[in-house]
Design an enzyme around this catalytic site. Structure first.
Site, mmCIF file in Angstrom:
data_model
loop_
_atom_site.group_PDB
_atom_site.id
_atom_site.type_symbol
_atom_site.label_atom_id
_atom_site.label_comp_id
_atom_site.label_asym_id
_atom_site.label_seq_id
_atom_site.Cartn_x
_atom_site.Cartn_y
_atom_site.Cartn_z
ATOM 1 N N SER A 100 -3.113 39.051 -29.153
ATOM 2 C CA SER A 100 -3.128 38.579 -27.763
ATOM 3 C C SER A 100 -3.736 39.615 -26.809
ATOM 4 O O SER A 100 -4.893 39.973 -26.957
ATOM 5 C CB SER A 100 -1.708 38.187 -27.362
ATOM 6 O OG SER A 100 -1.703 37.532 -26.129
ATOM 7 N N ASP A 241 -7.036 36.584 -21.741
ATOM 8 C CA ASP A 241 -6.519 37.671 -22.573
ATOM 9 C C ASP A 241 -7.156 37.528 -23.963
ATOM 10 O O ASP A 241 -8.012 36.659 -24.185
ATOM 11 C CB ASP A 241 -4.986 37.633 -22.627
ATOM 12 C CG ASP A 241 -4.457 36.441 -23.384
ATOM 13 O OD1 ASP A 241 -5.092 35.367 -23.327
ATOM 14 O OD2 ASP A 241 -3.425 36.573 -24.070
ATOM 15 N N ASP A 243 -6.493 36.260 -26.810
ATOM 16 C CA ASP A 243 -6.517 35.016 -27.591
ATOM 17 C C ASP A 243 -6.604 33.780 -26.700
ATOM 18 O O ASP A 243 -6.433 32.650 -27.173
ATOM 19 C CB ASP A 243 -5.329 34.927 -28.561
ATOM 20 C CG ASP A 243 -3.979 34.840 -27.856
ATOM 21 O OD1 ASP A 243 -3.890 35.251 -26.678
ATOM 22 O OD2 ASP A 243 -3.019 34.361 -28.478
ATOM 23 N N ASP A 245 -4.886 32.261 -24.470
ATOM 24 C CA ASP A 245 -3.846 31.302 -24.064
ATOM 25 C C ASP A 245 -3.524 31.505 -22.583
ATOM 26 O O ASP A 245 -2.924 30.651 -21.955
ATOM 27 C CB ASP A 245 -2.587 31.358 -24.952
ATOM 28 C CG ASP A 245 -2.003 32.747 -25.116
ATOM 29 O OD1 ASP A 245 -2.582 33.722 -24.583
ATOM 30 O OD2 ASP A 245 -0.968 32.866 -25.792
HETATM 31 MG MG MG Z 1 -2.220 35.631 -25.367
#
Ligand code: MG
Length: 458
Positions: A100, A241, A243, A245
């Site tokens: 992340s 960020d 990844d 999300d």
């Molecule tokens: Mg994330």
């Protein structure tokens, strides 16, 4: 809501994380694959972010899954919410290799349930039990799993988002995207182009060394994005960020948008068209409650962590409540009609429609929101849980909430004190109408903490 976080050994709020090769080793990834394959046998979709250690870990994970007889669908490099969408639509389970927002040397695993949500605490504890079980069998030659490569599946995610919106709401709008060399390089620009926007990118080439900025989208790291927004007269800039999300923004003046303000503006927009509940952790600014109240909506609070928000949203809907929105004050927003997880691409797309249906600029919409002041500090101590127990006693006569740690509420100001589950520290947050009130409460808490710590350590 029961919290059993303390019983988890390896997994934190959002999966396992650690320095690759040191804490997050190929052996651990292999064992997670074996444990997951044993617990959730079937067709398992896997994917990863752009980190340099991704190939090492995903191959180990796949070996574990295949050895226990699972069929593996390798979706390649893609955002976590894209893999969550793919799992929800087609597969029995999923696993994402990502750390992340953590720095480049980190990596980790997020486990995805068949409904696309991240695996909850109770199941994680079962999975962790299996990790230490050395008797997990290796299937025979005729029962091991098969593997297919499916890099095209990410297109379904792009299409699923774009098709939720009316025809080209972003026509005539310039937007700048900073995917931070992460997996959204191939998704967010495509989604926004499908909505009719003119898209400019920065850090738009996948690169696990993160040459442009760190995976955490900080105001400092987004200076390049802000400059491009100004130079191109863009409606907004969006950054993700590691990844994707989460989505954070800079406004049309190139100013970083504080994430509670982001959440509040989206909530205000959603409340215009729907009435119901908004779900968010106890760490979110009171701003969200003020916006909801004005619109005749309500707020339900959860412990800190997007998984608790997502599960609470599902639980409320299953018991007949109307849940219109959810998320955290960190750019992680959940749109329940789309899927029950944070989704950075969906967040960016929703801002296009929000601005297209308003006659005001992003910055003027933000400045019309009530102003709040938030203070966040960490205090290093190994006595976090004892400290909170003592603070509970001290403030027992006041209005307190124990959803996660201790939340002390005084009129329209609050303080939250939580012990970290993974590090020897407590986190203190204060949210107030103005700096003076905020600082006063913060200093009071700080003094109480040092007094109690003196007693505990003697
Ligand atoms: Mg994330």
């Amino acid at each position: 809501m029961a919290i059993i976080k303390v019983q988890k050994q390896l997994f934190g709020t959002n999966g396992v994380r650690g320095i690759a090769g040191k804490d997050m080793t190929p052996e651990l990834a292999l064992n997670i694959g074996k444990a997951l394959g044993t617990m959730r046998p079937g067709k398992i979709a896997v994917g990863r972010d752009t980190r340099t250690t991704g190939p090492v870990l995903i191959n180990a994970l796949k070996a574990g899954l295949l050895a226990t007889g699972c069929d593996v669908i390798d979706c390649g490099i893609l955002p976590t919410p894209a893999l969550q969408y793919i799992v929800k639509e087609h597969y029995d389970c999923g696993a994402m290799i990502t750390a992340s927002h953590n720095p480049p040397e980190y990596n980790g695993v997020k486990i995805i349930e068949p409904d696309g949500t991240e695996m909850g605490d109770e199941e994680i504890i079962l999975l962790e039990d299996l990790l230490s079980d050395k008797t997990v069998p290796f299937k025979s030659w005729d029962l091991v799993g098969t593997e297919v490569s499916a890099p095209h599946l990410v297109d379904e995610y792009i299409h699923a988002i774009a098709s939720r919106f009316p025809e080209k709401p972003g026509k005539g709008m310039t937007v700048v995207v900073d995917p931070g060399s992460g997996p959204a390089c191939h998704t967010t620009p495509a989604i926004l182009q499908a909505l009719g926007c003119r898209v400019i990118t920065i850090n738009g080439v996948m690169d696990g060394t993160f040459p442009g900025r760190l995976p955490e989208p900080s105001p400092e790291g987004l200076k390049g994005l802000a400059a491009l927004v100004l130079a191109n007269n863009a409606a907004f800039g969006v950054a993700h960020d590691g990844d994707a999300d989460r989505a954070v923004f800079v406004d049309n003046n190139g100013v970083f948008v504080e994430e509670n303000q982001e959440f509040a503006l989206f909530a205000q927009y959603i409340c215009q068209n729907a009435t119901g509940t908004i779900v968010t952790p106890v760490s979110t600014s009171l701003l969200i409650e003020m916006i909801a109240e004005t619109a005749g909506c309500t707020v339900t609070y959860t412990p800190v962590g997007s998984i608790y928000v997502a599960r609470k949203m599902r639980e409320l809907i299953e018991t007949g409540n109307t849940v219109i929105f959810g998320g955290e004050g960190n750019g992680g927003l959940i749109f329940p009609d789309h899927q029950f997880c944070r989704d950075g691409g969906m967040t960016a797309a929703t801002l296009v429609l929000l601005l297209a249906t308003s006659d005001k600029s992003f910055s003027s919409l933000l400045s019309a929101l009530p102003q709040r002041r938030m203070i966040k500090e960490k205090i290093k101590t190994p006595y976090g849980l004892q400290l909170i127990e003592q603070l509970n006693k001290k403030y027992a006569q006041e209005s307190v909430d124990h959803t996660d740690g201790l939340k002390l509420k005084r009129n329209r100001t609050w303080a939250l004190i939580r012990a970290s589950g993974t590090e020897p520290l407590v986190r203190v947050m204060v949210d107030a109408e103005d700096s003076k009130t905020g600082l006063a409460l913060f200093e009071e808490i700080e003094n109480s903490v040092s007094e109690i710590l003196k007693k505990i350590s003697h």
